[in-house]
Enzyme design. Structure first.
Site, PDB file in Angstrom:
ATOM      1  N   CYS A 146      18.033  54.657 -83.884  1.00 64.86           N
ATOM      2  CA  CYS A 146      18.558  55.907 -84.442  1.00 64.86           C
ATOM      3  C   CYS A 146      17.504  56.636 -85.286  1.00 64.86           C
ATOM      4  CB  CYS A 146      19.740  55.626 -85.350  1.00 64.86           C
ATOM      5  SG  CYS A 146      20.975  54.572 -84.603  1.00 64.86           S
ATOM      6  N   ARG A 176      11.893  57.422 -80.739  1.00 62.62           N
ATOM      7  CA  ARG A 176      12.474  56.182 -81.250  1.00 62.62           C
ATOM      8  C   ARG A 176      13.535  55.633 -80.291  1.00 62.62           C
ATOM      9  NH1 ARG A 176      11.906  55.559 -86.940  1.00 62.62           N
ATOM     10  NH2 ARG A 176      13.933  54.597 -87.109  1.00 62.62           N
ATOM     11  N   TRP A 199      21.601  55.588 -81.381  1.00 61.51           N
ATOM     12  CA  TRP A 199      21.369  54.589 -80.337  1.00 61.51           C
ATOM     13  C   TRP A 199      22.529  53.621 -80.462  1.00 61.51           C
ATOM     14  CZ3 TRP A 199      19.221  49.366 -79.884  1.00 61.51           C
ATOM     15  CH2 TRP A 199      18.657  49.114 -78.628  1.00 61.51           C
ATOM     16  N   ASN A 206      21.600  54.768 -90.007  1.00 65.93           N
ATOM     17  CA  ASN A 206      20.795  53.908 -89.117  1.00 65.93           C
ATOM     18  C   ASN A 206      21.059  52.469 -89.527  1.00 65.93           C
ATOM     19  OD1 ASN A 206      19.601  56.164 -88.149  1.00 65.93           O
ATOM     20  ND2 ASN A 206      17.530  55.673 -88.857  1.00 65.93           N
ATOM     21  N   GLY A 207      20.990  51.542 -88.582  1.00 68.74           N
ATOM     22  CA  GLY A 207      21.182  50.128 -88.909  1.00 68.74           C
ATOM     23  C   GLY A 207      22.594  49.684 -88.578  1.00 68.74           C
ATOM     24  N   GLU A 218       1.253  41.050 -70.539  1.00 65.94           N
ATOM     25  CA  GLU A 218       1.348  42.421 -71.064  1.00 65.94           C
ATOM     26  C   GLU A 218       1.413  43.435 -69.917  1.00 65.94           C
ATOM     27  OE1 GLU A 218       2.169  43.816 -73.619  1.00 65.94           O
ATOM     28  OE2 GLU A 218       1.331  45.827 -73.552  1.00 65.94           O
ATOM     29  N   LYS A 257       4.553  46.028 -69.187  1.00 68.04           N
ATOM     30  CA  LYS A 257       4.416  47.480 -69.019  1.00 68.04           C
ATOM     31  C   LYS A 257       5.143  47.923 -67.746  1.00 68.04           C
ATOM     32  CE  LYS A 257       3.432  48.438 -72.141  1.00 68.04           C
ATOM     33  NZ  LYS A 257       3.242  47.604 -73.233  1.00 68.04           N
ATOM     34  N   GLU A 309       8.881  47.674 -68.201  1.00 65.26           N
ATOM     35  CA  GLU A 309       9.394  48.633 -69.182  1.00 65.26           C
ATOM     36  C   GLU A 309       9.552  50.034 -68.615  1.00 65.26           C
ATOM     37  OE1 GLU A 309       8.002  47.840 -73.710  1.00 65.26           O
ATOM     38  OE2 GLU A 309       6.383  48.086 -72.291  1.00 65.26           O
ATOM     39  N   HIS A 353       2.809  24.674 -59.562  1.00 61.56           N
ATOM     40  CA  HIS A 353       3.997  24.021 -60.107  1.00 61.56           C
ATOM     41  C   HIS A 353       5.246  24.886 -59.922  1.00 61.56           C
ATOM     42  CE1 HIS A 353       1.298  21.028 -61.621  1.00 61.56           C
ATOM     43  NE2 HIS A 353       0.653  21.908 -62.362  1.00 61.56           N
ATOM     44  N   LYS A 376      11.609  52.480 -79.340  1.00 60.43           N
ATOM     45  CA  LYS A 376      10.264  52.254 -79.878  1.00 60.43           C
ATOM     46  C   LYS A 376      10.306  51.270 -81.042  1.00 60.43           C
ATOM     47  CE  LYS A 376       5.886  53.107 -80.251  1.00 60.43           C
ATOM     48  NZ  LYS A 376       5.078  52.398 -79.241  1.00 60.43           N
TER      49      LYS A 376
HETATM   50  C1  BG6 Z   1      10.179  47.141 -78.913  1.00 59.11           C
HETATM   51  C2  BG6 Z   1       9.269  48.012 -78.081  1.00 59.11           C
HETATM   52  O1  BG6 Z   1      10.871  46.245 -78.112  1.00 59.11           O
HETATM   53  O2  BG6 Z   1       9.470  46.425 -79.916  1.00 59.11           O
HETATM   54  C3  BG6 Z   1       8.058  47.222 -77.580  1.00 59.11           C
HETATM   55  O3  BG6 Z   1       9.973  48.550 -76.985  1.00 59.11           O
HETATM   56  C4  BG6 Z   1       7.342  46.596 -78.764  1.00 59.11           C
HETATM   57  O4  BG6 Z   1       7.173  48.105 -76.919  1.00 59.11           O
HETATM   58  C5  BG6 Z   1       8.297  45.695 -79.564  1.00 59.11           C
HETATM   59  O5  BG6 Z   1       6.245  45.858 -78.315  1.00 59.11           O
HETATM   60  C6  BG6 Z   1       7.666  45.227 -80.872  1.00 59.11           C
HETATM   61  O6  BG6 Z   1       7.482  46.349 -81.702  1.00 59.11           O
HETATM   62  P1  BG6 Z   1       6.523  46.363 -82.950  1.00 59.11           P
HETATM   63  O7  BG6 Z   1       6.700  47.729 -83.547  1.00 59.11           O
HETATM   64  O8  BG6 Z   1       6.991  45.270 -83.885  1.00 59.11           O
HETATM   65  O9  BG6 Z   1       5.145  46.117 -82.464  1.00 59.11           O
END
Ligand code: BG6
Ligand code: UD1
Length: 694
Positions: free
Chosen positions: A2, A33, A88, A115-116, A568, A572, A575, A591, A689
Site C-alpha cells: 500500500c 510499490r 494492496w 498501510n500494514g 537470480e 527474474k 517474476e 541427482h 516492491k
Molecule cells: C519483494 C520483491 O518480494 O521483496 C523482490 O518483489 C525483492 O524483488 C524482495 O527481492 C526483497 O526485498 P528487499 O527490499 O528486502 O530487498
C-alpha cells in the site's frame, strides 16, 4: 504494497483541481510499490462534508473517475487537508468498499488511510459490533475507524484533542501500521502515526524555516490513556483527558526565520518518491511517533513514554534534505523502469564504490563499518538474512566471504530463519540485506537477532529505512531509487557492497594481498565490462522473440559462484515473464533434474571460466547427450565450445566478480520475454516492491 499520501495547505490558496492533481500524482509516484485499488478523500463544498473517489485498478482509472464526475473543481481552499491511498489487498478483495479512505460511519466523522495489518482487528470488530456499530467493509482498517468514533463519542463534551484521540486508539492496536486520520470534527487537521510501516512528511515553504527540527512533545500522564478493553460502564470518566499538557518545548518549525507564521504545505507519504517533486525538506517519523498537523504547525508526540518519563528516541526529529532528484525516479528515454535500471548498472556500481575504494592504493574504506570491524573480525560466524533478490546477492558472495574472512558463513531466507527459531548468540554477526530496508520478514529477523545480542549489520539501499536505522552499523549501497518491482541494479550494487565488506574485513591478512588486489583490479574494470555486456541486448531480444518465445519452462544451470546467478536469473524470469524457470546447481543434475532433460527442454548453462569450468563442461556433456540444445553463457574467446552451439559471450573478470556480469544477460532476457508477452514489466501481477507484511 500500500501507499499513503496526504496533503495539507495552510494560508496557501489551492483550487480543488490542483489538490486532486497533487493527490493523484502522489499516488502515481508510489505505484511501483504494487497495489490493486486507489482512493482519496477531500473536503466537500459545505462544512462537515467529505467527498470520496475510489477505483479498483490503476491510479489512471481514479483520475478518469474524477474527470467524469461533476465535482466543482474550481472551488478554492486557503487551508485544507486531504488523504489518498493505494491499496494492496490483505483483508477482503479489491473493491471500492474495501478501498481506502475507510470511514467510521455514513457521516464520515473519521476517515483513515492505512498501510500494514492490525492483527487484533477481528477482536476489535467483535467488541464494536457488540456495541451496535455497523461495518461495511472487510478491512482491518474499518475497526480502527470505528474505534476512533467510539472513543470520540465516549468523551464528555467531546473536548479531546485529535492527537490525544488517536493516541488512545493506537494503544488498543496490535500489529504494524502507518495511518493518516482526517475528521469532520477537526477541520483542517491531520494526524499521522506509524509503527513498523514507513512514513515521512515533506515540508514546503517559501521562506526558510527558522529551525530544521521538530521537538518531540511529551504530554501529560492522562493524555491518550488506553481504553482498557472498552470497559463500558463509565467510559466518559476514564477517557476524559484534559487538554494535553506540553511539558517540553513547543514546535517552532512552522515559523520563518523572521519568527512569523507563514504559508506552508505538508505532504505525508510512505515513500520519498511521492514528495520529492514538491519539496526536498523531509522529516522521517520513528515507530510510535504521532504527528499532528494543524494551523500550519507540525507537532510530534510519542505514543508511550518509558519509565523515567523520557521519550526513548531522540528528543527531536530533524528535517533532512533529500538527495534524490525527480529525474532519478522517472523513466527518461526508456520504456520501463526495469529497463532503465538495467542500463544504469555501469553507473550504479560506481556509485556503490564511490569514496570507498582507492584503486591505486588498493584500499577500501567503508565509513559505516569502520568502528565495528574489530567486532566483526572477532565474530564466531556471519549469518546473512534476506529475501528474494537480496538473498541471492548474499548467496553470490558467500564463498568469497568464507575465503577472505575464514569465518563460517551461513545465508538464510529471513522467513525460514524465523520459522526455525535459529539459535543466535552474542558473538554472531548478522547481516541483513535489503533494497527497500522495509521488508517485514527481514525486519523481524533483525529484531530477533537484536534481542539475542548479536551485532547487526545492514546492507541497504534506502537511507532512513527501518533496517538502516535499526541495525548497529552498515553500508548504504547507494544504487539510487529502484522503481521496477523486479530488482536489478540493487542486486549488482548489493553484490559489490558485499565484496567491499569482505575485502575490508580481510585487509589485515598479508597472505591475501595478491587475491585482494586482483579483486580490486576487477572492480575497477567492472563499469566498462558491464557496458560491453549491455551491447548484447539485441541478441537477447532475439532469443526472447524466437528461441524462447513460446516455451513454458526454462532451466538455468551453473555451479559455484554461478549457482546464485542461476537462481537470480530464474527468479527474474518467473517474476516478470510468468514463465516457469528453475535455477539448478549443476552438481545436483545427476541427482534429479537430469530427468527433465530432452530435446524439448530449454536450458541455459553458465559456463564462464573459473576453477569449476571442467565440472560444468561435464554437465554440458550430460545434457547434450540427452539432446538438449542449451544456450551457453561463456567468456569471450572461449574456443572450447563446439561450433553451432548458441552462446552469449561475456568479458572475463576475476571469479568472484563474474556473477556481476553473468546476471545482466538474464535480466535482459527476462525483460524481453515480458515485453514480448505484453506483461506489465514494472508491476508484475501479485508482487510488490516492498513487502511490509509477513
Ligand atoms: C519483494 C520483491 O518480494 O521483496 C523482490 O518483489 C525483492 O524483488 C524482495 O527481492 C526483497 O526485498 P528487499 O527490499 O528486502 O530487498
Ligand atoms: C556517509 C554518508 C555519505 C557521505 C559519506 C562521506 C549518509 C547516509 N552517508 O557515507 O552521504 O558522502 O559518509 O563521509 O549520510 N548504517 C546502518 N545500517 C545500514 C546502513 C548504514 O546503521 O543498513 C549506518 C552506517 O553504519 C553509518 C551510516 O549509517 O553510520 C551511514 O552509512 P553509509 O552511508 O554506508 O556510510 P558512508 O559510506 O560513510
Amino acid at each position: 504494497m500500500c501507499g499513503i499520501f496526504g496533503y495539507c495547505n495552510f494560508l496557501k490558496d489551492k483550487d480543488r483541481k490542483e489538490i486532486l492533481e497533487i493527490l493523484c500524482n502522489g499516488l502515481a509516484r508510489q505505484e511501483y510499490r504494487g497495489y490493486d485499488s486507489a482512493g482519496l478523500g477531500i473536503d466537500g463544498d459545505n462544512p462537515g462534508e467529505i467527498v470520496f473517489f475510489k477505483e479498483v485498478g490503476k491510479v489512471a482509472g481514479l483520475r478518469k473517475r474524477i474527470a467524469e464526475s461533476n465535482i466543482n473543481t474550481s472551488k478554492t481552499f486557503s487551508s485544507q487537508v486531504s488523504i489518498a491511498h493505494t491499496r494492496w489487498a490483505t483483508h477482503g478483495p479489491p473493491s471500492t468498499v474495501n478501498c481506502h479512505p475507510i470511514r467510521s460511519d455514513p457521516s464520515n466523522e473519521f476517515i483513515i488511510v492505512h498501510n500494514g495489518i492490525v492483527t487484533n482487528a477481528a477482536a476489535l470488530r467483535q467488541v464494536l459490533q457488540n456495541r451496535g456499530y455497523k461495518f461495511e467493509s472487510e478491512t482491518d482498517t474499518e475497526a480502527v475507524a470505528i474505534l476512533t468514533k467510539y472513543v470520540y463519542d465516549s468523551q464528555p463534551g467531546k473536548r479531546i484533542t485529535f492527537p490525544s484521540l488517536v493516541k488512545t486508539v493506537l494503544k488498543e492496536l496490535e500489529g504494524s501500521f502507518a495511518f493518516v486520520f482526517k475528521s469532520i470534527h477537526y477541520p483542517n487537521e491531520i494526524v499521522t502515526a506509524r509503527r513498523g510501516s514507513p512514513l515521512l512528511i515533506g515540508v514546503k515553504t517559501e521562506k526558510k524555516l527558522k529551525v530544521d527540527f521538530v521537538d518531540v512533545e511529551i504530554s501529560g500522564p492522562d493524555d491518550g490513556k488506553a481504553v482498557d478493553g472498552f470497559v463500558p460502564t463509565a467510559p466518559n470518566s476514564r477517557l476524559a483527558p484534559p487538554a494535553p499538557k506540553i511539558s517540553r518545548r513547543q514546535s517552532r518549525n512552522y515559523m520563518s526565520e523572521d519568527g512569523m507564521p507563514q504559508p506552508i504545505e505538508f505532504f505525508v507519504a510512505s515513500d520519498a518518491s511521492a514528495i520529492v517533486e514538491h519539496t526536498k525538506r523531509v522529516l522521517y517519523l520513528e515507530d510510535d511517533d504521532i504527528a499532528h498537523i494543524s494551523d500550519g504547525q507540525l507537532h510530534i508526540h510519542r505514543l508511550r513514554r518509558n519509565e523515567s518519563g523520557q521519550a526513548e528516541t531522540p528528543a527531536t526529529r530533524s528535517i533532512e534534505t533529500l538527495e534524490i532528484e525527480i529525474a532519478a525516479i522517472m523513466k527518461g528515454k526508456f520504456d520501463h523502469f526495469m529497463q532503465k535500471e538495467i542500463y544504469e548498472q555501469p553507473e550504479s556500481v560506481v556509485n556503490t564504490m564511490r569514496g570507498r575504494v582507492i584503486f591505486d592504493d588498493y584500499r577500501i574504506t567503508l565509513g559505516g563499518l569502520r568502528s565495528y570491524l574489530p567486532i566483526i573480525r572477532r565474530g564466531r560466524r556471519i549469518v546473512f538474512c534476506a529475501c528474494g533478490t537480496s538473498y541471492h546477492s548474499a548467496l553470490a558472495t558467500q564463498a568469497m566471504f568464507e575465503e577472505l574472512t575464514e569465518i563460517p558463513v551461513s545465508v538464510e531466507l529471513a522467513s525460514d530463519f524465523l520459522d526455525r527459531k535459529t539459535p543466535i548468540f552474542r558473538d554472531d554477526v548478522c547481516v541483513f540485506v535489503s533494497q527497500s530496508g522495509e521488508t517485514a520478514d527481514t525486519i523481524l529477523a533483525l529484531r530477533y537477532c537484536l534481542e539475542r545480542g548479536a551485532l547487526c549489520v545492514g546492507i541497504v539501499n534506502t537511507v532512513g529505512s527501518t533496517i538502516s536505522r535499526e541495525t548497529h552499523c552498515g553500508i548504504h549501497i547507494n544504487a539510487g531509487p529502484e522503481v521496477g518491482v523486479a530488482s536489478t541494479k540493487a542486486y549488482t550494487s548489493q553484490y559489490v557492497a558485499l565484496v567491499l565488506m569482505a575485502l575490508q574485513l580481510s585487509e589485515d591478512r598479508i597472505s591475501f594481498t595478491p587475491r585482494r588486489r586482483a579483486i580490486i583490479d576487477g572492480l575497477r574494470e567492472l563499469p566498462v565490462q558491464i557496458k560491453k555486456v549491455l551491447e548484447l541486448d539485441s541478441t537477447l531480444r532475439e532469443f526472447a522473440n524466437t528461441l524462447l518465445a513460446n516455451q513454458r519452462s526454462l532451466l538455468l544451470m551453473g555451479r559455484g559462484y554461478q549457482h546464485a546467478t542461476c537462481l537470480e536469473g530464474a527468479l527474474k524470469i518467473k517474476e516478470i515473464a510468468y514463465m516457469h524457470s528453475e535455477g539448478i546447481l549443476a552438481g545436483e543434475l545427476k541427482h534429479g533434474p537430469l530427468a527433465l532433460i530432452d530435446e524439448n527442454m530449454p536450458v541455459i548453462i553458465v559456463m564462464t571460466q573459473d576453477s569449476l569450468y571442467p565440472k560444468v563442461q561435464s554437465a554440458f556433456a550430460q545434457i547434450t547427450a540427452r539432446k538438449a540444445q542449451p544456450i551457453v553463457i561463456c567468456n569471450e574467446g572461449d574456443d572450447g565450445i563446439k561450433k553451432g552451439v548458441k552462446t552469449i559471450r561475456l568479458p572475463k573478470t576475476v571469479d568472484v566478480l563474474q556473477g556481476l556480469l553473468n546476471i545482466i544477460p538474464l535480466q535482459l532476457l527476462s525483460y524481453h520475454l515480458a515485453v514480448k508477452n505484453g506483461f506489465d514489466v514494472d508491476c508484475p501481477r501479485n508482487l510488490a516492491k516492498s513487502v511490509t507484511t509477513e
